[in-house]
Design a protein around this motif. Sequence first.
Motif, PDB file in Angstrom:
ATOM      1  N   PRO A 104       0.541  -1.083   0.094  1.00  0.00           N
ATOM      2  CA  PRO A 104       0.068   0.012   0.059  1.00  0.00           C
ATOM      3  C   PRO A 104       0.928   1.097  -0.016  1.00  0.00           C
ATOM      4  O   PRO A 104       0.566   2.291  -0.435  1.00  0.00           O
ATOM      5  CB  PRO A 104      -0.909  -0.116   1.394  1.00  0.00           C
ATOM      6  CG  PRO A 104      -0.854  -1.515   1.666  1.00  0.00           C
ATOM      7  CD  PRO A 104       0.544  -2.067   0.981  1.00  0.00           C
ATOM      8  N   ASP A 109      -2.257   7.623  -5.155  1.00  0.00           N
ATOM      9  CA  ASP A 109      -3.385   8.184  -5.925  1.00  0.00           C
ATOM     10  C   ASP A 109      -2.919   9.744  -6.454  1.00  0.00           C
ATOM     11  O   ASP A 109      -3.866  10.678  -5.963  1.00  0.00           O
ATOM     12  CB  ASP A 109      -4.444   8.227  -5.088  1.00  0.00           C
ATOM     13  CG  ASP A 109      -5.648   8.588  -5.702  1.00  0.00           C
ATOM     14  OD1 ASP A 109      -5.665   8.451  -7.092  1.00  0.00           O
ATOM     15  OD2 ASP A 109      -6.667   8.739  -5.338  1.00  0.00           O
ATOM     16  N   ARG A 148      -2.787  -4.021  -6.848  1.00  0.00           N
ATOM     17  CA  ARG A 148      -3.502  -3.771  -5.877  1.00  0.00           C
ATOM     18  C   ARG A 148      -3.945  -5.058  -5.176  1.00  0.00           C
ATOM     19  O   ARG A 148      -3.916  -6.057  -5.949  1.00  0.00           O
ATOM     20  CB  ARG A 148      -4.882  -3.212  -6.497  1.00  0.00           C
ATOM     21  CG  ARG A 148      -4.596  -1.596  -6.914  1.00  0.00           C
ATOM     22  CD  ARG A 148      -5.764  -1.144  -7.503  1.00  0.00           C
ATOM     23  NE  ARG A 148      -5.556   0.290  -8.030  1.00  0.00           N
ATOM     24  CZ  ARG A 148      -5.958   1.329  -7.349  1.00  0.00           C
ATOM     25  NH1 ARG A 148      -6.559   1.126  -6.251  1.00  0.00           N
ATOM     26  NH2 ARG A 148      -5.780   2.639  -7.797  1.00  0.00           N
ATOM     27  N   SER A 152      -9.056  -3.895  -3.132  1.00  0.00           N
ATOM     28  CA  SER A 152      -8.833  -2.655  -3.744  1.00  0.00           C
ATOM     29  C   SER A 152      -9.266  -2.695  -5.130  1.00  0.00           C
ATOM     30  O   SER A 152      -9.834  -1.626  -5.898  1.00  0.00           O
ATOM     31  CB  SER A 152      -7.332  -2.277  -3.689  1.00  0.00           C
ATOM     32  OG  SER A 152      -7.182  -1.085  -4.236  1.00  0.00           O
ATOM     33  N   LYS A 153      -9.030  -3.715  -5.806  1.00  0.00           N
ATOM     34  CA  LYS A 153      -9.445  -3.792  -7.143  1.00  0.00           C
ATOM     35  C   LYS A 153     -10.964  -3.846  -7.395  1.00  0.00           C
ATOM     36  O   LYS A 153     -11.655  -2.976  -7.997  1.00  0.00           O
ATOM     37  CB  LYS A 153      -9.071  -5.316  -7.990  1.00  0.00           C
ATOM     38  CG  LYS A 153      -7.623  -5.455  -8.110  1.00  0.00           C
ATOM     39  CD  LYS A 153      -7.538  -6.656  -8.673  1.00  0.00           C
ATOM     40  CE  LYS A 153      -5.994  -6.764  -9.104  1.00  0.00           C
ATOM     41  NZ  LYS A 153      -5.502  -8.072  -9.786  1.00  0.00           N
ATOM     42  N   LYS A 155     -13.131  -2.095  -5.054  1.00  0.00           N
ATOM     43  CA  LYS A 155     -13.358  -0.517  -4.850  1.00  0.00           C
ATOM     44  C   LYS A 155     -13.111   0.030  -5.958  1.00  0.00           C
ATOM     45  O   LYS A 155     -14.001   0.893  -6.556  1.00  0.00           O
ATOM     46  CB  LYS A 155     -12.368  -0.343  -3.576  1.00  0.00           C
ATOM     47  CG  LYS A 155     -12.892   0.990  -3.142  1.00  0.00           C
ATOM     48  CD  LYS A 155     -12.061   1.349  -1.938  1.00  0.00           C
ATOM     49  CE  LYS A 155     -12.438   2.707  -1.165  1.00  0.00           C
ATOM     50  NZ  LYS A 155     -11.474   2.919  -0.256  1.00  0.00           N
ATOM     51  N   TYR A 156     -11.844  -0.173  -6.683  1.00  0.00           N
ATOM     52  CA  TYR A 156     -11.678   0.787  -8.009  1.00  0.00           C
ATOM     53  C   TYR A 156     -12.728   0.276  -9.200  1.00  0.00           C
ATOM     54  O   TYR A 156     -13.207   1.516  -9.517  1.00  0.00           O
ATOM     55  CB  TYR A 156     -10.336   0.332  -8.498  1.00  0.00           C
ATOM     56  CG  TYR A 156      -9.910   1.186  -9.728  1.00  0.00           C
ATOM     57  CD1 TYR A 156      -9.255   2.262  -9.607  1.00  0.00           C
ATOM     58  CD2 TYR A 156     -10.120   0.468 -10.877  1.00  0.00           C
ATOM     59  CE1 TYR A 156      -8.728   2.743 -10.858  1.00  0.00           C
ATOM     60  CE2 TYR A 156      -9.510   1.112 -12.144  1.00  0.00           C
ATOM     61  CZ  TYR A 156      -8.961   2.274 -12.086  1.00  0.00           C
ATOM     62  OH  TYR A 156      -8.745   2.808 -13.381  1.00  0.00           O
TER      63      TYR A 156
END
Length: 209
Positions: A104, A109, A148, A152-153, A155-156
Amino acid sequence: MEVENCILPPVSIDSVCSVRPARNVIENSTVILLVNDQYQFAVAKRGTTKLNKRSVNIEALIGAPWGAWFQVKNDRLVRSERSPHETVAAEIAVSDEPHKQARPETLYDDNTAQKLSAGEIGEMKLKGMGGGAIIKSLIENSASFQDRTEFSKEKYIKKKTNKYYTFVRVIRPTSSTICRLYFETKPWQISRMRTDSLALLLSLANVHA
């Protein structure tokens, strides 16, 4: 005139409870629409209404079963036989290739991981490319997507789905769904009452359907 031995015919429960909720949406009836993650009221009609600040023809609602999913295409509601998750998964078809152990602290970002510019994405929209094609291009041109975690994937993809797709679900207005709508949109109008609190009040008042 005196009537003797008058026997009334039996009354069926169907004749007493003749008013039953329709299984499908009736024209000019009030409905609740779940537009992506936002609730709103609407009237099922042959015309347009505002969905996410966009005029959309909602005629497809008429006759549709409660709980049906739709997708906005060319400013019209189009019936979808699959849920949003299934639709996006089928159109994007993200590869399941193993990725490196995500760190992380290395994922920033700062918009430098995305090779596509805002102008190129705008050109894709002008060409009429669907949400699935745009999101797939964003994933393929992302330098950090494969690094990720699975969470996280997801969420993206969900974030991009809400941006490039418009999914709509038609919901029957009931005491529970109306309470949920106001709790999500205007909680001060119902004193921030939750659905479980409403259910308790109706139970204590001996109110039944």
